[in-house]
Design an enzyme around this catalytic site. Structure first.
Site, short mmCIF file in Angstrom:
data_model
loop_
_atom_site.label_atom_id
_atom_site.label_comp_id
_atom_site.label_asym_id
_atom_site.label_seq_id
_atom_site.Cartn_x
_atom_site.Cartn_y
_atom_site.Cartn_z
NE ARG A 231 -37.42 4.38 8.22
CZ ARG A 231 -37.25 4.38 9.54
NH1 ARG A 231 -36.04 4.31 10.07
NH2 ARG A 231 -38.29 4.42 10.35
CD GLU A 260 -33.09 -1.59 6.97
OE1 GLU A 260 -33.94 -1.84 7.84
OE2 GLU A 260 -32.52 -0.51 6.89
CG HIS A 278 -33.33 -0.42 11.13
ND1 HIS A 278 -34.13 -0.17 10.03
CD2 HIS A 278 -33.59 0.58 12.02
CE1 HIS A 278 -34.84 0.93 10.26
NE2 HIS A 278 -34.53 1.39 11.47
#
Ligand code: NAP
Length: 317
Positions: A231, A260, A278
């Site tokens: 993360r 993000e 991601h």
């Protein structure tokens, strides 16, 4: 009456299964929950959640009969588990089924960054090869030291894969693991000092926020590449960007980052950074398994059975 609400951007197959098998009402995002009529919210027992927006007590209180939040993903840092505990709501996730894909992607990040695959492909497309332009040499992967920060399910699979490249494996976890031949370090700084590739495979959330701190980044050798598939929150991103801008480390290859899908523009401007959107678990096969596990968890709880992959315990059946 709808017992299940599905929040997030699901594939057509998952959306059909959620609405067909579970009779779920689909909502595009968490914010849409508050607009549902009260009598509809009062009948909801299960929430299928796919997203990274924070899901806390305020949202749970909109669903007073809620029994389970079934997360699509192994990382559930967006869900306030303490708030769920306080309301006796079970939280489930989708571990294991995505481990191989995320580990594969970490290897892809290492190889793609080190071997400069993206610029080399662009060199062909741009006609530079045909023109006889220079293409700088890239860097070797096999035999380089790989440091895994967080030797959990995914971290172990990354280590196994990189061991097959004859890379010495170093790791930091809170305690040493039964991992013969792999070298445990007692601090993240000590791991960083022994890593040519530092691969972050920690959980996200408050407990690991900024664990890859300025001192950890300062301990990296100058040829180091930071790889993050965990993360964005696990890294002090300002410290990482400063090290990259100053050329103190070779580069970074990141599948996850802060803010993000709008990464820091300073990251976007750096030539020694490879950014992916991601996509650790983003294959057709794995996403189908994640969706199926999410639905099995909901079906079990609605039937009064134990969930397959609970995060918290003592709730549900
Ligand atoms: P896991 O098996 O639970 O491993 C988690 C790792 O985090 C373990 O090494 C664990 O340390 C460490 N950890 C947990 N709590 C910690 C704490 N308080 N302080 C320090 N370290 C802590 O989980 P996993 O299945 O490997 O997944 C790891 C993470 O990968 C997920 O949580 C998710 O955020 C991320 N992920 C990303 C993608 C993507 O698309 N890029 C996809 C899936 C998952 P110990 O070894 O000491 O127990």
């Amino acid at each position: 009456m709808t017992q299940t609400i599905a929040i997030g951007a699901y594939t057509d197959t998952d959306a059909q299964a959620l609405t067909g098998e579970l009779g779920a009402l689909a909502l595009p995002e968490l914010a849409a929950l508050a607009a549902l009529p009260e009598d509809q919210r009062n009948g909801v027992r299960a929430l299928a959640y796919k997203g990274h927006d924070p899901l806390g007590g305020a949202q749970m209180d909109l669903l007073p009969k809620l029994e389970v939040i079934a997360n699509f993903g192994v990382g559930y840092d967006a869900i306030d588990v303490a708030a769920a505990n306080a309301r006796k709501v079970l939280v489930t996730n989708t571990p294991d089924v995505l481990t191989e894909d995320v580990a594969d992607l970490a290897v892809a990040l290492i190889l793609t960054h080190a071997r400069e695959v993206v610029p080399a492909a662009q060199y062909v497309l741009d006609g530079d090869w045909a023109r006889g332009a220079d293409l700088p040499l890239a860097h070797k992967v096999s035999g380089r030291r790989v440091g895994i920060l967080g030797l959990g399910r995914i971290g172990q699979q990354i280590a196994q894969r990189m061991a097959a490249f004859n890379c010495p494996i170093h790791y930091w976890s809170r305690r040493p693991k039964d991992a013969p031949g792999w070298t445990w370090h007692d601090t993240p700084e000590a791991l960083a000092a022994n890593s040519d590739f530092l691969v972050i495979a920690l959980v996200g959330g408050a407990e690991t926020a900024g664990l890859v701190s300025a001192p950890v980044i300062a301990a990296l050798p100058e040829n180091a590449v930071v790889v993050n598939i965990s993360r964005g929150s696990t890294v002090d991103e300002d410290a990482l960007i400063a090290a990259l801008e100053d050329g103190r480390i070779r580069g970074a290859a990141l599948d996850v980052m802060l803010n993000e899908p709008n990464p820091n523009p300073r990251l976007l401007a750096l030539p020694n950074v490879l950014l992916l959107p991601h996509i650790g678990s983003a294959t057709v096969e794995t996403r189908a398994e994640m969706g199926a596990l999410q639905r099995r968890n909901i079906t079990a709880v609605l039937a009064g059975q134990p969930a397959e992959t609970p995060v918290n315990t003592g709730f549900g059946a």
